[in-house]
Design an enzyme around this catalytic site. Structure first.
Site, PDB file in Angstrom:
ATOM      1  N   ARG A  53       0.706  -1.266   0.159  1.00 55.20           N
ATOM      2  CA  ARG A  53       0.113   0.017   0.054  1.00 55.20           C
ATOM      3  C   ARG A  53       0.857   1.020   0.077  1.00 55.20           C
ATOM      4  O   ARG A  53       0.500   2.163  -0.681  1.00 55.20           O
ATOM      5  CB  ARG A  53      -0.884  -0.076   1.210  1.00 55.20           C
ATOM      6  CG  ARG A  53      -2.066  -1.350   1.138  1.00 55.20           C
ATOM      7  CD  ARG A  53      -3.060  -0.944   2.201  1.00 55.20           C
ATOM      8  NE  ARG A  53      -2.588  -0.985   3.799  1.00 55.20           N
ATOM      9  CZ  ARG A  53      -2.398  -2.093   4.277  1.00 55.20           C
ATOM     10  NH1 ARG A  53      -3.030  -3.292   3.725  1.00 55.20           N
ATOM     11  NH2 ARG A  53      -2.043  -2.139   5.438  1.00 55.20           N
ATOM     12  N   GLU A 184     -19.225  15.101   0.893  1.00 54.59           N
ATOM     13  CA  GLU A 184     -19.479  14.178  -0.142  1.00 54.59           C
ATOM     14  C   GLU A 184     -20.814  13.304  -0.058  1.00 54.59           C
ATOM     15  O   GLU A 184     -20.718  12.190   0.630  1.00 54.59           O
ATOM     16  CB  GLU A 184     -18.343  13.362  -0.141  1.00 54.59           C
ATOM     17  CG  GLU A 184     -18.548  12.141  -1.380  1.00 54.59           C
ATOM     18  CD  GLU A 184     -17.302  11.166  -1.329  1.00 54.59           C
ATOM     19  OE1 GLU A 184     -16.271  11.302  -0.553  1.00 54.59           O
ATOM     20  OE2 GLU A 184     -17.156  10.390  -2.640  1.00 54.59           O
ATOM     21  N   LYS A 226     -18.604  17.555  -2.853  1.00 58.40           N
ATOM     22  CA  LYS A 226     -18.133  16.443  -3.756  1.00 58.40           C
ATOM     23  C   LYS A 226     -19.355  15.656  -4.194  1.00 58.40           C
ATOM     24  O   LYS A 226     -19.747  14.483  -3.367  1.00 58.40           O
ATOM     25  CB  LYS A 226     -16.990  15.751  -3.131  1.00 58.40           C
ATOM     26  CG  LYS A 226     -16.733  14.312  -3.882  1.00 58.40           C
ATOM     27  CD  LYS A 226     -15.447  13.962  -3.139  1.00 58.40           C
ATOM     28  CE  LYS A 226     -15.010  12.698  -4.020  1.00 58.40           C
ATOM     29  NZ  LYS A 226     -13.614  12.051  -3.560  1.00 58.40           N
TER      30      LYS A 226
HETATM   31  C1  5MM Z   1     -16.940   7.584  -4.008  1.00 59.58           C
HETATM   32  O1  5MM Z   1     -15.431   7.340  -3.524  1.00 59.58           O
HETATM   33  C2  5MM Z   1     -14.892   8.252  -3.366  1.00 59.58           C
HETATM   34  C3  5MM Z   1     -14.630   8.964  -4.849  1.00 59.58           C
HETATM   35  O2  5MM Z   1     -13.782   7.892  -5.486  1.00 59.58           O
HETATM   36  P1  5MM Z   1     -14.317   7.372  -6.947  1.00 59.58           P
HETATM   37  O3  5MM Z   1     -13.951   8.511  -7.952  1.00 59.58           O
HETATM   38  O4  5MM Z   1     -13.675   5.852  -7.043  1.00 59.58           O
HETATM   39  O5  5MM Z   1     -15.848   7.094  -6.837  1.00 59.58           O
HETATM   40  C4  5MM Z   1     -13.646   8.117  -2.778  1.00 59.58           C
HETATM   41  O6  5MM Z   1     -12.942   9.143  -2.033  1.00 59.58           O
HETATM   42  C5  5MM Z   1     -13.873   7.147  -1.633  1.00 59.58           C
HETATM   43  O7  5MM Z   1     -14.663   7.863  -0.672  1.00 59.58           O
HETATM   44  C6  5MM Z   1     -12.596   6.714  -1.024  1.00 59.58           C
HETATM   45  O8  5MM Z   1     -12.155   5.940  -2.008  1.00 59.58           O
HETATM   46  C7  5MM Z   1     -13.007   5.750   0.120  1.00 59.58           C
HETATM   47  O9  5MM Z   1     -13.704   4.946  -0.101  1.00 59.58           O
HETATM   48  P2  5MM Z   1     -14.034   3.648   0.943  1.00 59.58           P
HETATM   49  O10 5MM Z   1     -15.086   2.656   0.384  1.00 59.58           O
HETATM   50  O11 5MM Z   1     -12.631   3.210   1.165  1.00 59.58           O
HETATM   51  O12 5MM Z   1     -14.577   4.519   2.444  1.00 59.58           O
END
Ligand code: 5MM
Length: 347
Positions: A53, A184, A226
């Site tokens: 990671r 978001e 967002k």
């Molecule tokens: C919706 O997810 C966010 C934007 O990513 P995408 O462009 O892939 O849709 C992203 O910031 C998301 O919140 C993070 O990847 C964290 O997601 P998790 O599921 O790990 O909380």
């Protein structure tokens, strides 16, 4: 009348929010939680060890020239504590390039009690203290995600109100802690719903969110939104063309997002990398929205990079080229100038 002085922009947060939506730039969402990054790495045959990671995030953050198109990066709790191969903490790797470090502060979703099939976000407990620590570690903005599903009888108004309240509590705490909040609320693409239904749900969600933000005295100048784009569900038999998505999304946002908000940074939500870029470009080509229209993509920036890297250090330079290319395409979309021809010019 109650004194509303707290609605004034809080020192410096408006300039953080504006920097994040600077011309031609957007945000890299690299804040995947442990289960999500495991899924993403597994998809390219890489085990999700702490070192893998770290190495993957190192590749992203040290991509030469990336600050031309990336204004900020959202980190996960583990990542903000990790270091580059030369021992420099990741927040410093970013800030040295003029990229603002940010942090995901929600603790993920759980089923909403008494509301089957709906989810609620956790993470308010102890948030004030966590924000102070993240700020000390270099974070200048934060992010909290609400997940809203469309289906038969859902979302309920109760679920939307609960999310709006949590998002506003989070945003107010961030501003008090000196971090610009990214709010978001994500209406998911999963399902067979139409684009019209997505527009209806997104409109109701955002109108409740802004009403709560104002109630909580959040300074809109010092935050970013967002949201999802307005799209038909992935299983909807009638998919929408690029102009339809762009028009529906901007129409929806114009109705409910106050112009005091400096910028809207879309999530990609499961669109392909090219679709997400094309939709953003089409929205910007519609002309003069009251806010900056930008990106805060996770998968749409990273999926092609992961496929190029596959965990092999021999592929780092190629994978960084792929990342720079996607970022450049989205940078062009900020001006409404992305074209399919740009895809042929991968560095
Ligand atoms: C919706 O997810 C966010 C934007 O990513 P995408 O462009 O892939 O849709 C992203 O910031 C998301 O919140 C993070 O990847 C964290 O997601 P998790 O599921 O790990 O909380």
């Amino acid at each position: 009348m109650e004194k509303r002085g707290c609605l004034m922009p809080m020192s410096g947060l408006d300039s953080v929010a504006r920097s994040l939506v600077a011309a031609g730039k957007g945000i890299l969402a690299a804040d995947e939680s442990a289960p999500t990054i495991e899924k993403r790495l597994k998809a390219v045959g890489v085990p999700s060890t702490e070192e893998n990671r770290r190495a993957y995030r190192d590749l992203l953050f040290t991509t030469p020239g990336i600050s031309e198109f990336v204004s900020g990066v959202i980190l996960f709790d583990e990542t903000i504590r990790q270091k580059s191969a030369d021992g420099t903490p990741f927040p410093e790797v970013l800030s040295r390039q003029g990229i603002l470090p940010g942090i995901k502060v929600d603790k993920g979703t759980r089923p909403l009690a008494r509301f089957p099939e709906e989810k609620i976000t956790e993470g308010l407990d102890g948030l004030g203290e966590r924000l102070a620590e993240y700020r000390d570690r270099g974070a200048r903005f934060a992010k909290w995600r609400a997940v809203i599903s469309i289906g038969s009888g859902i979302p309920t108004r109760f679920c939307l109100k609960a999310h709006a309240h949590l998002l506003a509590r989070y945003a107010a705490l961030c501003q008090e802690a000196g971090l610009a909040p990214i709010v978001e609320p994500e209406v998911l693409m999963d399902g067979a719903h139409t684009i019209e239904r997505c527009e209806e749900v997104t409109t109701e969600t955002l109108s409740l969110v802004f009403s709560e933000l104002l109630e909580h005295r959040v300074a809109l100048e010092g935050m970013l939104l967002k949201p999802n784009m307005v799209l038909p569900g992935k299983e909807c038999p009638k998919q929408a063309g690029v102009p339809e998505v762009a028009e529906a999304t901007v129409r929806c946002l114009r109705r409910v997002v106050p112009p005091a908000v400096p910028g809207i940074v879309f999530l990609s939500g499961g669109q392909t990398a090219e679709q997400a870029t094309e939709h953003l470009s089409a929205m910007n080509a519609l002309g003069s929205p009251p806010w900056e229209l930008s990106f805060s993509y996770g998968r749409a920036l990273q999926d092609p990079v992961l496929k190029a890297w596959k965990g092999d250090s021999a592929n780092i330079s190629t994978a960084q080229g792929v990342f720079r290319h996607r970022a450049r395409c989205n940078g062009a979309a900020r001006y409404g100038k992305y074209t399919r021809e740009m895809e042929r010019s991968v560095a």
